[in-house]
Motif scaffolding. Structure first.
Motif, PDB file in Angstrom:
ATOM      1  N   TRP A 215      39.579  49.693  47.813  1.00 58.29           N
ATOM      2  CA  TRP A 215      39.858  48.824  48.953  1.00 58.29           C
ATOM      3  C   TRP A 215      38.844  49.135  50.044  1.00 58.29           C
TER       4      TRP A 215
ATOM      5  N   LYS B  28      39.764  44.013  48.528  1.00 63.21           N
ATOM      6  CA  LYS B  28      40.217  44.847  47.416  1.00 63.21           C
ATOM      7  C   LYS B  28      39.587  44.365  46.128  1.00 63.21           C
TER       8      LYS B  28
ATOM      9  N   ALA C 281      45.615  40.323  48.770  1.00 62.94           N
ATOM     10  CA  ALA C 281      45.819  41.469  47.885  1.00 62.94           C
ATOM     11  C   ALA C 281      46.971  41.274  46.907  1.00 62.94           C
TER      12      ALA C 281
ATOM     13  N   GLN D 177      50.662  46.960  49.525  1.00 62.07           N
ATOM     14  CA  GLN D 177      50.592  45.499  49.451  1.00 62.07           C
ATOM     15  C   GLN D 177      50.686  44.876  50.832  1.00 62.07           C
TER      16      GLN D 177
END
Ligand SMILES: Cc1cc2nc3c(=O)[nH]c(=O)nc-3n(C[C@H](O)[C@H](O)[C@H](O)COP(=O)(O)OP(=O)(O)OC[C@H]3O[C@@H](n4cnc5c(N)ncnc54)[C@H](O)[C@@H]3O)c2cc1C
Ligand code: SF4
Lengths: 463, 87
Positions: A344, A353, A395, B11
């Protein structure tokens, strides 16, 4: 017999780990977690307990974390003898001894080498020594750079627009400094992600006020009479005045101390088998010397058994854990290191990423979102297969593409995807720089050839 | 207490930034920025964030959810110690 040895090793053997950073620490924790009860020595040339590097170019430069407080948490007590501030200077694999810079020697039954990489310095030593010229790899580098930036620097010059250089540029722009970035290639990040994505990264820098100069090299750093850097000279004959220079030209593997040891170690790192065991210089695998992290390169079945060197945080963790497991288990219980490459970066407010091995690809498709909105997912293809993916502020989709890579899903991507735009229907050249030209910035190096590749093309390192 | 976030796994759900805003913050739309050193008075909030992260991306000294430190919590119950797959 062999089983007896492993039992003995686990009970009272001696394990030495050279390189007391991320890979070394996670390996040490795994050894203890898996029941290693013998003696453990951690040898590190930096005077600090293991600390984390990624924040140094992000949270630390942004002022959200202190440069000398990024120590890594320890998941358990590793009960090690720490030899910090002492470098390993030599290795005798016959006598199983590591020589240290203070004259001491450490004997081992099994050894893990996790000495990582160091920043490639500015090649002209006198210029590199000018006050105000920095690299950014260690805590000390970060402390020095932060102090200088905090002491009223207004103009910053970054040499090299790889990930680290771009992150430094981003943080300095957030502080309102004038930032110039010089890059030999046609855009930032092209070594790691190719020219299509590089063009997006370029727009991002320009929009955020970076004075980005591409297709140029820095020819000289100029100091004033007091030995302080004052200007940077470029190959297009321009001169840029500056208060600080950050040299971000990639890295050099820390294998010098292994010269003459008989290990297969050199500028490309230490070659290992899939189980993290180091090869000797004859290409024969050793049984008691292991390597993990940035310094290691190992064959990966998903990527044509190419030897991958990965300068990725997640790789150091996973490889350290696998090496440790394999060091103390019976041969039949060993695991291959089959970690899916992933990294990342965060710059100019965008979360970047990637999974897989982008530089292996020749084509790319933007399967979701759009480049101009800077929210997208792109997949990379090589010989009809998906080999990598990248996301900008997207992501949540990356894991899906990871599965596709693992399954050898076909490229070009024929199936519909959510938020597919007309621009993403056709593949285009991914536009990686010619690997035989000198460049820098890729965080993955492919070296070695694939037996499955009938052309048998040797892919030189992207240094 | 020292902490680290595995940003391959993260995330950007921002649970942590909600529970411990003095340690974690979102930077841009989905990048996480955090202070790797938590102070005494932040520990309780940190523990809550470690437990609440939906992908168990946060590791703190002795607070690795994979070690089952929260054995009583529904969220991590039954999570054995797995090796990291780096995501
Ligand atoms: C500024 C910066 C930002 C980064 N950002 C990201 C990111 O966003 N995402 C990502 O995936 N990765 C990132 N990385 C990469 C990541 O930090 C590395 O992959 C990781 O640190 C590798 O860990 P390692 O333990 O293999 O090696 P290292 O961390 O390099 O540690 C090796 C250690 O060994 C020591 N050593 C070397 N030679 C000797 C010797 N002879 N004797 C004793 N000790 C020795 C070194 O001094 C060092 O302490 C970043 C790195 C930097 C520098
Ligand atoms: S809660 Fe977990 S996934 Fe969400 S932002 Fe925090 S670390 Fe990332």
């Amino acid at each position: 017999m062999a089983a007896d040895y492993v039992d003995w090793l686990r009970r009272e053997g001696r394990i030495a780990i050279v390189g007391a950073s991320l890979a070394g620490l996670r390996a040490a924790e795994t050894l203890r977690a898996e029941g290693f009860a013998g003696s453990l020595t951690m040898i590190g040339d930096e005077p600090y307990e293991p600390y984390d590097r990624p924040p140094l170019s992000k949270a630390v430069l942004l002022g959200k974390a202190s440069p000398d407080h990024t120590d890594l948490p320890q998941r358990r007590d590793i009960d090690a003898k720490w030899r910090l501030g002492v470098a390993a200077t030599g290795l005798d694999i016959t006598a199983k001894r590591v020589r240290l810079s203070d004259g001491d020697e450490v004997e081992y039954d099994r050894l893990l080498i996790a000495t990582g990489v160091r920043a490639r310095p500015w090649p002209n030593e006198a210029e590199a020594g000018l006050d105000g010229v920095f690299v950014l790899r260690t805590r000390d580098d970060a402390v020095g750079l932060c102090r200088r930036l905090g002491a009223g620097a207004r103009r910053v010059f970054v040499v090299g627009a790889g990930f680290a250089g771009s992150e430094v540029a981003s943080a300095c722009r957030e502080h309102g400094m004038e930032v110039t970035v010089a890059e030999r290639a046609g855009g930032p990040l092209v070594g790691a992600l190719g020219g299509v994505i590089g063009a997006v990264a370029m727009d991002l820098q320009l929009e955020n006020g970076v004075d980005l100069r591409t297709h140029v090299t820095v020819t000289a750093l100029e100091g004033d009479s007091g030995g302080k850097v004052r200007a940077v000279h470029l190959s297009d004959e321009s001169v840029v005045e500056t208060d600080v220079v950050v040299v971000s030209l990639g890295s050099i593997r820390n294998t010098d101390w292994l010269a003459g040891s008989g290990l297969g170690a050199g500028p490309r790192g230490i070659a290992t088998d899939a189980g993290c065991r180091a090869f000797d210089f004859r290409g024969i695998v050793t049984d008691d010397v292991f390597a993990a992290g940035d310094v290691a390169r190992s064959p990966h079945p998903l990527f044509g058994y190419q030897f991958l060197s990965l300068e990725h945080w997640g790789n150091a963790v996973a490889q350290g854990e696998t090496a440790a497991h394999n060091m103390i288990c019976p041969a039949t219980d060993r695991r291959p290191h089959m970690w899916m490459p992933a990294f990342w970066s965060s710059q100019f407010g965008v979360n970047i990423k990637s999974v897989g091995v982008p530089p292996m690809a020749d084509e790319i498709m933007i399967t979701q979102g759009s480049l101009t909105e800077r929210r997208f997912a792109g997949v990379y293809g090589y010989k009809g297969r998906i080999v990598a993916a990248v996301t900008f502020n997207n992501a949540k989709w990356l894991e899906y593409y990871q599965r596709q890579i693992e399954q050898g899903a076909p490229f070009p991507v024929g199936y519909p995807t959510m938020d597919r735009r007309p621009e993403g229907r056709q593949p285009m050249p991914a536009d990686f720089p010619d690997p035989s030209l000198p460049t820098h910035g890729p965080t993955v190096t492919l070296s070695g050839y694939s037996p499955a590749d009938r052309r048998m093309v040797f892919t030189p390192a992207h240094h | 207490m020292r902490l680290v976030v595995d940003l391959n796994k993260c995330q950007g759900y921002a649970q942590c930034a909600f529970l411990a805003p003095d340690i974690f913050a979102m930077h841009g739309e989905e990048s996480l920025i955090y202070d790797p050193l938590a102070h005494e008075e932040q520990l309780e909030r940190l523990e809550r964030a470690v437990a609440a992260c939906p992908v168990q991306a946060i590791t703190a000294d002795g607070l690795d959810p994979r070690d089952g430190f929260l054995a009583g919590s529904d969220f991590v119950a039954g999570t054995g110690r797995e090796s990291s797959d780096g995501r």
